[in-house]
Design a protein around this motif. Structure first.
Motif, mmCIF file in Angstrom:
data_model
loop_
_atom_site.group_PDB
_atom_site.id
_atom_site.type_symbol
_atom_site.label_atom_id
_atom_site.label_comp_id
_atom_site.label_asym_id
_atom_site.label_seq_id
_atom_site.Cartn_x
_atom_site.Cartn_y
_atom_site.Cartn_z
ATOM 1 N N LEU A 13 0.762 -1.192 -0.037
ATOM 2 C CA LEU A 13 -0.028 -0.083 0.038
ATOM 3 C C LEU A 13 0.935 1.356 -0.130
ATOM 4 N N CYS A 60 -4.896 5.774 -1.362
ATOM 5 C CA CYS A 60 -4.142 4.784 -0.941
ATOM 6 C C CYS A 60 -4.025 3.633 -2.208
ATOM 7 N N ALA A 112 -2.827 0.337 -4.212
ATOM 8 C CA ALA A 112 -2.800 -0.965 -3.635
ATOM 9 C C ALA A 112 -1.866 -1.455 -4.862
ATOM 10 N N GLY A 123 0.340 1.130 4.445
ATOM 11 C CA GLY A 123 1.192 2.014 3.835
ATOM 12 C C GLY A 123 1.851 2.719 4.823
#
Length: 123
Positions: free
Chosen positions: A3, A21, A23, A114
């Motif tokens: 992330l 965010c 991915a 993340g």
């Protein structure tokens, strides 16, 4: 899955920001997602959660309810946190997290994190 959070910055009180965010890897839609934050000298705290798949279920901390909106775009493998009416107390590093789970505010339950993005709200 990896992330990467982005979109933080410096904004005046009352302003808005949208965090993303992104991915990498497959199966993004199979993960529930959440945002946490950690302010200066504070513990990491839950901000918002969105369920896997279509994201039909969302939850918010009382402190952000009505101001923040979480969403996801599975086609883009990206989750978002729209933040409006920002307050100085929203200043924190914001982290996105994901996992195979149902709603929980327990950060230890999330498998993937993340790197964090700084949000600073000036008064």
């Amino acid at each position: 899955v990896q992330l990467q959070a982005s979109g933080g910055g410096l904004v005046q009180a009352g302003g808005s920001l949208r965090l993303s965010c992104a991915a990498s890897g497959r199966g993004f839609s199979s993960y529930a997602m959440a945002w946490f934050r950690q302010g200066p000298g504070k513990d990491r705290e839950f901000v918002s959660f969105i369920s896997l798949g279509s994201g039909s279920s969302t939850y918010y901390a009382d402190s952000v309810k009505g101001r923040f909106t979480i969403s996801r775009d599975n086609a883009k493998n990206t989750g978002y946190l729209e933040m409006n009416s920002l307050k100085p107390e929203d200043t924190a590093v914001y982290y996105c997290a994901a996992g195979f789970l149902t709603f929980t505010t327990n950060s230890k339950s999330y498998s993937f994190w993340g790197q964090g993005t700084q949000v600073t709200v000036s008064s």
